[in-house]
Design a protein around this motif. Sequence first.
Motif, PDB file in Angstrom:
ATOM      1  N   ALA A 142     -41.967   2.458   0.700  1.00  0.00           N
ATOM      2  CA  ALA A 142     -41.142   3.624   0.342  1.00  0.00           C
ATOM      3  C   ALA A 142     -41.989   4.716  -0.297  1.00  0.00           C
ATOM      4  O   ALA A 142     -41.802   5.908  -0.021  1.00  0.00           O
ATOM      5  CB  ALA A 142     -40.014   3.203  -0.593  1.00  0.00           C
ATOM      6  N   ARG A 143     -42.930   4.313  -1.161  1.00  0.00           N
ATOM      7  CA  ARG A 143     -43.819   5.318  -1.768  1.00  0.00           C
ATOM      8  C   ARG A 143     -44.640   6.016  -0.685  1.00  0.00           C
ATOM      9  O   ARG A 143     -44.808   7.245  -0.715  1.00  0.00           O
ATOM     10  CB  ARG A 143     -44.736   4.629  -2.792  1.00  0.00           C
ATOM     11  CG  ARG A 143     -45.908   5.451  -3.289  1.00  0.00           C
ATOM     12  CD  ARG A 143     -45.479   6.803  -3.851  1.00  0.00           C
ATOM     13  NE  ARG A 143     -44.581   6.652  -4.981  1.00  0.00           N
ATOM     14  CZ  ARG A 143     -43.768   7.613  -5.406  1.00  0.00           C
ATOM     15  NH1 ARG A 143     -43.731   8.778  -4.764  1.00  0.00           N
ATOM     16  NH2 ARG A 143     -42.971   7.409  -6.430  1.00  0.00           N
ATOM     17  N   ALA A 144     -45.144   5.261   0.275  1.00  0.00           N
ATOM     18  CA  ALA A 144     -45.922   5.868   1.363  1.00  0.00           C
ATOM     19  C   ALA A 144     -45.060   6.842   2.166  1.00  0.00           C
ATOM     20  O   ALA A 144     -45.535   7.902   2.600  1.00  0.00           O
ATOM     21  CB  ALA A 144     -46.484   4.782   2.270  1.00  0.00           C
ATOM     22  N   ALA A 145     -43.784   6.497   2.377  1.00  0.00           N
ATOM     23  CA  ALA A 145     -42.878   7.363   3.145  1.00  0.00           C
ATOM     24  C   ALA A 145     -42.607   8.667   2.405  1.00  0.00           C
ATOM     25  O   ALA A 145     -42.602   9.757   3.009  1.00  0.00           O
ATOM     26  CB  ALA A 145     -41.576   6.620   3.420  1.00  0.00           C
ATOM     27  N   ILE A 146     -42.376   8.584   1.094  1.00  0.00           N
ATOM     28  CA  ILE A 146     -42.166   9.804   0.305  1.00  0.00           C
ATOM     29  C   ILE A 146     -43.426  10.671   0.330  1.00  0.00           C
ATOM     30  O   ILE A 146     -43.358  11.895   0.508  1.00  0.00           O
ATOM     31  CB  ILE A 146     -41.786   9.459  -1.149  1.00  0.00           C
ATOM     32  CG1 ILE A 146     -40.411   8.787  -1.204  1.00  0.00           C
ATOM     33  CG2 ILE A 146     -41.774  10.713  -2.019  1.00  0.00           C
ATOM     34  CD1 ILE A 146     -40.033   8.261  -2.584  1.00  0.00           C
ATOM     35  N   MET A 154     -36.420   9.206   4.464  1.00  0.00           N
ATOM     36  CA  MET A 154     -37.596  10.052   4.703  1.00  0.00           C
ATOM     37  C   MET A 154     -37.834  10.230   6.205  1.00  0.00           C
ATOM     38  O   MET A 154     -38.223  11.309   6.655  1.00  0.00           O
ATOM     39  CB  MET A 154     -38.833   9.444   4.044  1.00  0.00           C
ATOM     40  CG  MET A 154     -38.769   9.360   2.512  1.00  0.00           C
ATOM     41  SD  MET A 154     -38.498  10.944   1.653  1.00  0.00           S
ATOM     42  CE  MET A 154     -36.723  10.846   1.299  1.00  0.00           C
ATOM     43  N   PHE A 155     -37.587   9.189   6.979  1.00  0.00           N
ATOM     44  CA  PHE A 155     -37.702   9.296   8.432  1.00  0.00           C
ATOM     45  C   PHE A 155     -36.733  10.354   8.959  1.00  0.00           C
ATOM     46  O   PHE A 155     -37.091  11.179   9.821  1.00  0.00           O
ATOM     47  CB  PHE A 155     -37.410   7.945   9.080  1.00  0.00           C
ATOM     48  CG  PHE A 155     -37.434   7.955  10.582  1.00  0.00           C
ATOM     49  CD1 PHE A 155     -38.628   7.879  11.279  1.00  0.00           C
ATOM     50  CD2 PHE A 155     -36.250   8.050  11.308  1.00  0.00           C
ATOM     51  CE1 PHE A 155     -38.650   7.883  12.665  1.00  0.00           C
ATOM     52  CE2 PHE A 155     -36.255   8.063  12.695  1.00  0.00           C
ATOM     53  CZ  PHE A 155     -37.465   7.980  13.374  1.00  0.00           C
ATOM     54  N   GLY A 156     -35.517  10.355   8.434  1.00  0.00           N
ATOM     55  CA  GLY A 156     -34.526  11.340   8.861  1.00  0.00           C
ATOM     56  C   GLY A 156     -34.931  12.763   8.514  1.00  0.00           C
ATOM     57  O   GLY A 156     -34.712  13.690   9.308  1.00  0.00           O
ATOM     58  N   LEU A 184     -44.478   7.543   9.860  1.00  0.00           N
ATOM     59  CA  LEU A 184     -43.110   7.180   9.463  1.00  0.00           C
ATOM     60  C   LEU A 184     -42.474   6.179  10.421  1.00  0.00           C
ATOM     61  O   LEU A 184     -41.553   5.459  10.039  1.00  0.00           O
ATOM     62  CB  LEU A 184     -42.242   8.432   9.325  1.00  0.00           C
ATOM     63  CG  LEU A 184     -42.446   9.203   8.014  1.00  0.00           C
ATOM     64  CD1 LEU A 184     -41.817  10.577   8.089  1.00  0.00           C
ATOM     65  CD2 LEU A 184     -41.897   8.422   6.827  1.00  0.00           C
ATOM     66  N   GLN A 185     -42.965   6.155  11.669  1.00  0.00           N
ATOM     67  CA  GLN A 185     -42.496   5.127  12.604  1.00  0.00           C
ATOM     68  C   GLN A 185     -42.823   3.742  12.065  1.00  0.00           C
ATOM     69  O   GLN A 185     -41.985   2.845  12.061  1.00  0.00           O
ATOM     70  CB  GLN A 185     -43.164   5.311  13.969  1.00  0.00           C
ATOM     71  CG  GLN A 185     -42.465   6.260  14.899  1.00  0.00           C
ATOM     72  CD  GLN A 185     -41.318   5.584  15.608  1.00  0.00           C
ATOM     73  OE1 GLN A 185     -41.214   4.365  15.657  1.00  0.00           O
ATOM     74  NE2 GLN A 185     -40.429   6.389  16.163  1.00  0.00           N
ATOM     75  N   ARG A 186     -44.072   3.557  11.634  1.00  0.00           N
ATOM     76  CA  ARG A 186     -44.508   2.257  11.116  1.00  0.00           C
ATOM     77  C   ARG A 186     -43.738   1.905   9.846  1.00  0.00           C
ATOM     78  O   ARG A 186     -43.261   0.781   9.684  1.00  0.00           O
ATOM     79  CB  ARG A 186     -46.005   2.279  10.809  1.00  0.00           C
ATOM     80  CG  ARG A 186     -46.517   0.974  10.200  1.00  0.00           C
ATOM     81  CD  ARG A 186     -47.950   1.066   9.734  1.00  0.00           C
ATOM     82  NE  ARG A 186     -48.847   1.416  10.821  1.00  0.00           N
ATOM     83  CZ  ARG A 186     -49.360   2.628  11.013  1.00  0.00           C
ATOM     84  NH1 ARG A 186     -49.061   3.591  10.172  1.00  0.00           N
ATOM     85  NH2 ARG A 186     -50.152   2.874  12.022  1.00  0.00           N
ATOM     86  N   GLU A 239     -48.525  -0.022   0.015  1.00  0.00           N
ATOM     87  CA  GLU A 239     -48.518   1.432   0.179  1.00  0.00           C
ATOM     88  C   GLU A 239     -49.515   1.845   1.257  1.00  0.00           C
ATOM     89  O   GLU A 239     -49.284   2.789   2.006  1.00  0.00           O
ATOM     90  CB  GLU A 239     -48.858   2.084  -1.161  1.00  0.00           C
ATOM     91  CG  GLU A 239     -48.689   3.582  -1.200  1.00  0.00           C
ATOM     92  CD  GLU A 239     -48.987   4.135  -2.580  1.00  0.00           C
ATOM     93  OE1 GLU A 239     -49.507   5.276  -2.652  1.00  0.00           O
ATOM     94  OE2 GLU A 239     -48.728   3.438  -3.580  1.00  0.00           O
ATOM     95  N   ALA A 240     -50.616   1.100   1.352  1.00  0.00           N
ATOM     96  CA  ALA A 240     -51.611   1.353   2.399  1.00  0.00           C
ATOM     97  C   ALA A 240     -51.168   0.781   3.729  1.00  0.00           C
ATOM     98  O   ALA A 240     -51.358   1.396   4.783  1.00  0.00           O
ATOM     99  CB  ALA A 240     -52.961   0.771   1.994  1.00  0.00           C
ATOM    100  N   ASP A 241     -50.562  -0.412   3.717  1.00  0.00           N
ATOM    101  CA  ASP A 241     -50.023  -1.023   4.943  1.00  0.00           C
ATOM    102  C   ASP A 241     -49.118  -2.189   4.571  1.00  0.00           C
ATOM    103  O   ASP A 241     -49.526  -3.091   3.827  1.00  0.00           O
ATOM    104  CB  ASP A 241     -51.139  -1.514   5.858  1.00  0.00           C
ATOM    105  CG  ASP A 241     -50.582  -2.112   7.149  1.00  0.00           C
ATOM    106  OD1 ASP A 241     -49.792  -1.428   7.826  1.00  0.00           O
ATOM    107  OD2 ASP A 241     -50.913  -3.261   7.470  1.00  0.00           O
TER     108      ASP A 241
END
Length: 387
Positions: A244-248, A334-336, A349-351, A80-82
Motif C-alpha cells: 500500500a505504501r508503494a502504491a501511494i 490508488m489503482f483507480g 500499480l498492476q503488480r 514496499e520494494a516487492d
Amino acid sequence: MSVMEAPTALAAATGEDLMTQLFSEIRERREEFGRLRHVPKEFISRLKKLGVYRAATPACFGGSGLAPSAFLQLIEKISEADGSVGWVASFGSASVYLAALPKETQAKLYADSPDLVFAGGLFPIQPATQVEGGWSVNGTWKFASGCKGADMLGVGIGAAVPGQQGSKPRTAVLPPSQVEIVDNWDVMGLTGTGSHDLRVNQQFVADEWTFIRGGVPTIDEPLYRYPTIAYAAQVLGVVNLGIARAAIDEINTMSGGRVAITGAPKLADRSYVRIEVAKAEARLRSARGFLYDTTDDVWQTILAGDPVTTEQVALLRLTAVEVARVGNEITQSMFGLAGTTAIYSSHPLQRYLRDAAVVKQHAFLGEGIYDGAGAVALGVPPMPGFI
C-alpha cells in the motif's frame, strides 16, 4: 519496544546501508523474480545477510533476538520494494514453529549457521503411518512459499493409527533431497513467491524431527512465548502495508506528470485525487498504529513475565486481518486514481494490485478472523483453532 524505537533498532540490527542497497536491487529484479516464479537461492543468501533468517532463531543458537515489531517492520519495508520478496522473507519467522522440536534436534539444525531457511507445505494434512521410531510420510502438500530457496522443508501430517484419529496435526521436517517440488505455481499475484506443491514418497521421518504445529516450545526465550499462530498471520498481513505504501508513493510520483491525453488536469491538480490520497495516508497510518501498538503491548507483557491473555491473542489476530484488508483497499484505490495509465501490464500499480489481492486471500487473513475476534470481545467461544 515502542513504535518510535523500532526503526532505530531495526537499522542497528540489519545495517542501514545494506538495507538501502538490497531494496534497490529488489526493485530492479522484481520482474525477473516474477518470471522465474521464485526468489533464487543466490538472492535468499542476500536476505540471510540482512538478518531475515536469524530473526527467529533461538539466541542460544546464534539468533538475533529481534522483537516482533522490528521483524514486522523489516518485512513491511521489503514488501514496499516487492510483495513477493516480502512474503518469502516473512517466513524468516518460521523458526518459532521449529522451537517445538527437541532442543537436541534444534542444535543439529543450527549447527552450521543460525541463518536457516525453513519452508513448508502444511496443508492439506496428510495421514502418516506411525512406525518404530518415527513416521512413514507420503503425500502432496500445497502452497510451500519459498520452497526452492529452503534449507529444510516441512509437511503437515496426522496420525493414521488406531485411537489417534483426533490427535493434533504435526509437522515432519525433511531435507530438500527427500522432497519433490512440483513446479505448478501459476497465479495472478505474488508470482515470485514460488509457492509450489511439495511431494513426499514414503520417507521415514524420526520422531525427533517432527513437532506439533504451535506446540509448546522446548526453548525458554521471550519470542517463543509470543502467540505463534497470531505471529504467523501478522508477518503475512504486514506485506500489504508495504504494498500500500508503494502504491501511494507511485501516485505521488505520477501526480506532477504530464497532462492527460484528454486534456484533463494533472493528478495533483484534481481535488478528488488529493482527497483520496489524504484518506489513504490516514488509513495506512492508522492500521500501522494498530498493528505495532498491539504487538508492542503484548511483547511488553511477555517481557514482564506475565501470561498473554485470550483478549490479547484475539487483538493480534485482528491486527493481521485488518492490515491485510486496509492495504488491499488502499492499493485498489490508488489503482483507480491512476486511470487508464495503470491498465498496462508494465505499470507498477498492476503488480501492486494483484499482489495485494492475493495477500488478502490467505486463510489466516479471511473474514472469519473478524468473527473470532468479535466472539472474544463479546465473551462467547470463538471458532475452533482461533486462539
